[in-house]
Design a protein around this motif. Structure first.
Motif, PDB file in Angstrom:
ATOM      1  N   GLY A   1      27.464   0.259 -14.417  1.00 36.91           N
ATOM      2  CA  GLY A   1      27.924   1.533 -13.888  1.00 36.91           C
ATOM      3  C   GLY A   1      26.930   2.225 -12.967  1.00 36.91           C
ATOM      4  O   GLY A   1      27.255   3.250 -12.373  1.00 36.91           O
ATOM      5  N   SER A   2      25.707   1.667 -12.839  1.00 43.32           N
ATOM      6  CA  SER A   2      24.705   2.287 -11.965  1.00 43.32           C
ATOM      7  C   SER A   2      24.986   1.915 -10.514  1.00 43.32           C
ATOM      8  O   SER A   2      25.214   0.742 -10.201  1.00 43.32           O
ATOM      9  N   ASP A   3      24.966   2.926  -9.634  1.00 44.31           N
ATOM     10  CA  ASP A   3      25.232   2.646  -8.227  1.00 44.31           C
ATOM     11  C   ASP A   3      23.946   2.498  -7.425  1.00 44.31           C
ATOM     12  O   ASP A   3      23.967   2.159  -6.253  1.00 44.31           O
ATOM     13  N   GLY A   4      22.796   2.727  -8.047  1.00 39.42           N
ATOM     14  CA  GLY A   4      21.532   2.567  -7.348  1.00 39.42           C
ATOM     15  C   GLY A   4      21.307   3.655  -6.304  1.00 39.42           C
ATOM     16  O   GLY A   4      22.138   4.544  -6.096  1.00 39.42           O
ATOM     17  N   ILE A   5      20.173   3.576  -5.659  1.00 38.28           N
ATOM     18  CA  ILE A   5      19.772   4.553  -4.642  1.00 38.28           C
ATOM     19  C   ILE A   5      19.444   3.804  -3.363  1.00 38.28           C
ATOM     20  O   ILE A   5      18.602   2.903  -3.359  1.00 38.28           O
ATOM     21  N   GLN A   6      20.101   4.165  -2.264  1.00 36.07           N
ATOM     22  CA  GLN A   6      19.845   3.515  -0.986  1.00 36.07           C
ATOM     23  C   GLN A   6      18.489   3.964  -0.464  1.00 36.07           C
ATOM     24  O   GLN A   6      18.218   5.165  -0.368  1.00 36.07           O
ATOM     25  N   ALA A   7      17.631   3.001  -0.127  1.00 34.42           N
ATOM     26  CA  ALA A   7      16.273   3.340   0.289  1.00 34.42           C
ATOM     27  C   ALA A   7      15.730   2.265   1.222  1.00 34.42           C
ATOM     28  O   ALA A   7      16.323   1.190   1.383  1.00 34.42           O
ATOM     29  N   ALA A   8      14.598   2.580   1.848  1.00 37.17           N
ATOM     30  CA  ALA A   8      13.832   1.606   2.613  1.00 37.17           C
ATOM     31  C   ALA A   8      12.551   1.333   1.833  1.00 37.17           C
ATOM     32  O   ALA A   8      11.912   2.261   1.337  1.00 37.17           O
ATOM     33  N   VAL A   9      12.186   0.062   1.716  1.00 39.56           N
ATOM     34  CA  VAL A   9      10.996  -0.323   0.962  1.00 39.56           C
ATOM     35  C   VAL A   9      10.003  -0.961   1.921  1.00 39.56           C
ATOM     36  O   VAL A   9      10.260  -2.035   2.475  1.00 39.56           O
ATOM     37  N   TYR A  10       8.898  -0.287   2.113  1.00 40.56           N
ATOM     38  CA  TYR A  10       7.869  -0.751   3.031  1.00 40.56           C
ATOM     39  C   TYR A  10       6.681  -1.310   2.268  1.00 40.56           C
ATOM     40  O   TYR A  10       6.463  -0.992   1.096  1.00 40.56           O
ATOM     41  N   THR A  11       5.887  -2.116   2.958  1.00 38.74           N
ATOM     42  CA  THR A  11       4.588  -2.525   2.447  1.00 38.74           C
ATOM     43  C   THR A  11       3.516  -1.900   3.333  1.00 38.74           C
ATOM     44  O   THR A  11       3.832  -1.254   4.347  1.00 38.74           O
ATOM     45  N   ARG A  12       2.250  -2.088   2.973  1.00 37.60           N
ATOM     46  CA  ARG A  12       1.164  -1.572   3.803  1.00 37.60           C
ATOM     47  C   ARG A  12       1.194  -2.180   5.204  1.00 37.60           C
ATOM     48  O   ARG A  12       0.750  -1.573   6.168  1.00 37.60           O
ATOM     49  N   TRP A  13       1.730  -3.404   5.316  1.00 37.78           N
ATOM     50  CA  TRP A  13       1.797  -4.036   6.635  1.00 37.78           C
ATOM     51  C   TRP A  13       2.759  -3.284   7.545  1.00 37.78           C
ATOM     52  O   TRP A  13       2.503  -3.125   8.744  1.00 37.78           O
ATOM     53  N   HIS A  14       3.870  -2.818   6.997  1.00 42.32           N
ATOM     54  CA  HIS A  14       4.774  -1.985   7.790  1.00 42.32           C
ATOM     55  C   HIS A  14       4.067  -0.700   8.210  1.00 42.32           C
ATOM     56  O   HIS A  14       4.147  -0.259   9.357  1.00 42.32           O
ATOM     57  N   GLN A  15       3.377  -0.074   7.256  1.00 42.36           N
ATOM     58  CA  GLN A  15       2.722   1.201   7.521  1.00 42.36           C
ATOM     59  C   GLN A  15       1.618   1.048   8.563  1.00 42.36           C
ATOM     60  O   GLN A  15       1.486   1.868   9.484  1.00 42.36           O
TER      61      GLN A  15
ATOM     62  N   GLY B   1       2.224   7.214  -6.671  1.00 39.86           N
ATOM     63  CA  GLY B   1       2.123   8.510  -6.006  1.00 39.86           C
ATOM     64  C   GLY B   1       3.450   8.909  -5.400  1.00 39.86           C
ATOM     65  O   GLY B   1       4.343   8.073  -5.214  1.00 39.86           O
ATOM     66  N   THR B   2       3.593  10.202  -5.088  1.00 36.88           N
ATOM     67  CA  THR B   2       4.876  10.714  -4.576  1.00 36.88           C
ATOM     68  C   THR B   2       4.664  11.671  -3.403  1.00 36.88           C
ATOM     69  O   THR B   2       5.394  12.637  -3.256  1.00 36.88           O
ATOM     70  N   ASP B   3       3.658  11.423  -2.539  1.00 34.96           N
ATOM     71  CA  ASP B   3       3.382  12.354  -1.437  1.00 34.96           C
ATOM     72  C   ASP B   3       4.560  12.450  -0.462  1.00 34.96           C
ATOM     73  O   ASP B   3       5.209  13.471  -0.350  1.00 34.96           O
ATOM     74  N   ASP B   4       4.822  11.387   0.284  1.00 37.49           N
ATOM     75  CA  ASP B   4       5.957  11.359   1.216  1.00 37.49           C
ATOM     76  C   ASP B   4       7.018  10.368   0.757  1.00 37.49           C
ATOM     77  O   ASP B   4       8.133  10.369   1.255  1.00 37.49           O
ATOM     78  N   PHE B   5       6.646   9.507  -0.174  1.00 42.43           N
ATOM     79  CA  PHE B   5       7.530   8.466  -0.677  1.00 42.43           C
ATOM     80  C   PHE B   5       6.981   8.031  -2.025  1.00 42.43           C
ATOM     81  O   PHE B   5       5.898   8.456  -2.451  1.00 42.43           O
TER      82      PHE B   5
ATOM     83  N   SER C   1      11.098   4.700   0.186  1.00 38.41           N
ATOM     84  CA  SER C   1      11.545   5.940   0.813  1.00 38.41           C
ATOM     85  C   SER C   1      13.067   6.002   0.793  1.00 38.41           C
ATOM     86  O   SER C   1      13.744   5.163   1.407  1.00 38.41           O
ATOM     87  N   ALA C   2      13.616   6.980   0.081  1.00 40.89           N
ATOM     88  CA  ALA C   2      15.076   7.146   0.014  1.00 40.89           C
ATOM     89  C   ALA C   2      15.616   7.588   1.370  1.00 40.89           C
ATOM     90  O   ALA C   2      14.883   8.137   2.204  1.00 40.89           O
ATOM     91  N   VAL C   3      16.900   7.371   1.595  1.00 38.86           N
ATOM     92  CA  VAL C   3      17.486   7.609   2.914  1.00 38.86           C
ATOM     93  C   VAL C   3      17.615   9.095   3.260  1.00 38.86           C
ATOM     94  O   VAL C   3      17.705   9.459   4.417  1.00 38.86           O
ATOM     95  N   ASP C   4      17.661   9.961   2.252  1.00 42.87           N
ATOM     96  CA  ASP C   4      17.788  11.388   2.528  1.00 42.87           C
ATOM     97  C   ASP C   4      17.120  12.183   1.402  1.00 42.87           C
ATOM     98  O   ASP C   4      16.678  11.612   0.392  1.00 42.87           O
ATOM     99  N   LEU C   5      17.029  13.506   1.583  1.00 38.81           N
ATOM    100  CA  LEU C   5      16.319  14.352   0.623  1.00 38.81           C
ATOM    101  C   LEU C   5      16.951  14.336  -0.770  1.00 38.81           C
ATOM    102  O   LEU C   5      16.224  14.203  -1.771  1.00 38.81           O
TER     103      LEU C   5
ATOM    104  N   ARG D   1      16.282  12.501  -6.343  1.00 37.58           N
ATOM    105  CA  ARG D   1      16.854  11.742  -7.460  1.00 37.58           C
ATOM    106  C   ARG D   1      15.944  10.578  -7.839  1.00 37.58           C
ATOM    107  O   ARG D   1      15.679  10.342  -9.037  1.00 37.58           O
ATOM    108  N   LEU D   2      15.452   9.848  -6.851  1.00 39.34           N
ATOM    109  CA  LEU D   2      14.585   8.700  -7.114  1.00 39.34           C
ATOM    110  C   LEU D   2      13.319   9.123  -7.848  1.00 39.34           C
ATOM    111  O   LEU D   2      12.945   8.523  -8.865  1.00 39.34           O
ATOM    112  N   LEU D   3      12.659  10.164  -7.349  1.00 39.23           N
ATOM    113  CA  LEU D   3      11.414  10.613  -7.979  1.00 39.23           C
ATOM    114  C   LEU D   3      11.669  11.146  -9.386  1.00 39.23           C
ATOM    115  O   LEU D   3      10.884  10.899 -10.309  1.00 39.23           O
ATOM    116  N   ARG D   4      12.773  11.857  -9.558  1.00 37.62           N
ATOM    117  CA  ARG D   4      13.105  12.414 -10.877  1.00 37.62           C
ATOM    118  C   ARG D   4      13.381  11.291 -11.878  1.00 37.62           C
ATOM    119  O   ARG D   4      12.841  11.294 -12.996  1.00 37.62           O
ATOM    120  N   GLU D   5      14.200  10.320 -11.484  1.00 40.75           N
ATOM    121  CA  GLU D   5      14.535   9.223 -12.380  1.00 40.75           C
ATOM    122  C   GLU D   5      13.310   8.358 -12.665  1.00 40.75           C
ATOM    123  O   GLU D   5      13.108   7.907 -13.799  1.00 40.75           O
TER     124      GLU D   5
END
Length: 212
Positions: A13-27, A103-107, A121-125, A130-134
């Motif tokens: 029943g979980s619909d998950g959270i749409q997000a982008a997942v980066y590594t340090r190489w992306h950053q 950590g939860t500074d920007d993501f 990083s979730a797609v919107d605020l 929700r992601l950080l809370r869960e």
């Protein structure tokens, strides 16, 4: 360390959270792109090359690293927080037992020994909250189930830290230096000066940032 093995199964029943997942190489591809763009532009200009070629070289340097990082290694993912960790739709799961820092500074930053640091990083605020809370709720509940004396994953902060301030100071210095050099060229470049000024403002924001 965990009270039971981590099974990468998504709760029914979980619909998950749409997000982008980066590594340090992306950053790191972003500052690398700026460095290549500025270096290429200056190299052509100081060798008395035409400004058109300088702009083309700078554009290639600016676009190259991010295109390689983000197109070659897609970031789109659906993230589900479980009682024992995070499950991703397009990469291996991350168990709470493997985390040493977060950590939860920007993501949501996830640090594990022997693995690339993940930046989620979730797609919107609303989804970010929700992601950080869960995540924090599930991590705290998991930690309470661990044996006494178990070392918990340490929460870290980038803004307001020594590393964050040093990076901000370097970016500010580079931005101011680029703007001054652009205005002192044989043919002053207002556009490059503006880019340097914006970089300096961004660096100052990091330099003066506070822990949240």
């Amino acid at each position: 360390m965990a009270d039971r093995p981590f099974h990468a199964s998504v709760p029914e029943g979980s619909d998950g959270i749409q997000a982008a997942v980066y590594t340090r190489w992306h950053q790191l591809s972003v500052p690398l792109a700026f460095a290549l763009a500025a270096g290429g532009f200056m190299l052509v200009v100081f060798n008395r090359g035409p400004l058109l070629w300088a702009a083309i070289v700078a554009l290639a340097g600016l676009l190259g690293p991010p295109l390689v990082a983000f197109k070659g290694f897609p970031t789109r993912n659906r993230v589900t927080v479980t009682s024992d960790g995070l499950v991703f739709s397009r990469r291996a799961p991350v168990a709470f037992a493997d985390l040493t820092r977060w950590g939860t500074d920007d993501f949501l930053k996830l640090v594990r020994p022997g693995h690339p640091t993940l930046l989620v990083s979730a797609v919107d605020l609303p989804n970010r909250e929700r992601l950080l809370r869960e995540f924090q709720s599930a991590l705290q509940a998991w930690q309470k189930r661990q044996p006494a004396g178990t070392e918990p994953a340490r929460r870290t902060h980038f803004y307001g830290s020594t590393g964050g301030r040093l990076i901000g100071a370097v970016i500010t210095a580079l931005g101011v230096g680029s703007a001054v050099m652009a205005l002192n060229l044989r043919e002053p470049s207002i556009s490059l000066a503006i880019v340097g000024g914006l970089g300096a403002v961004f660096g100052l924001a990091m330099l003066m940032g506070r822990r949240v």
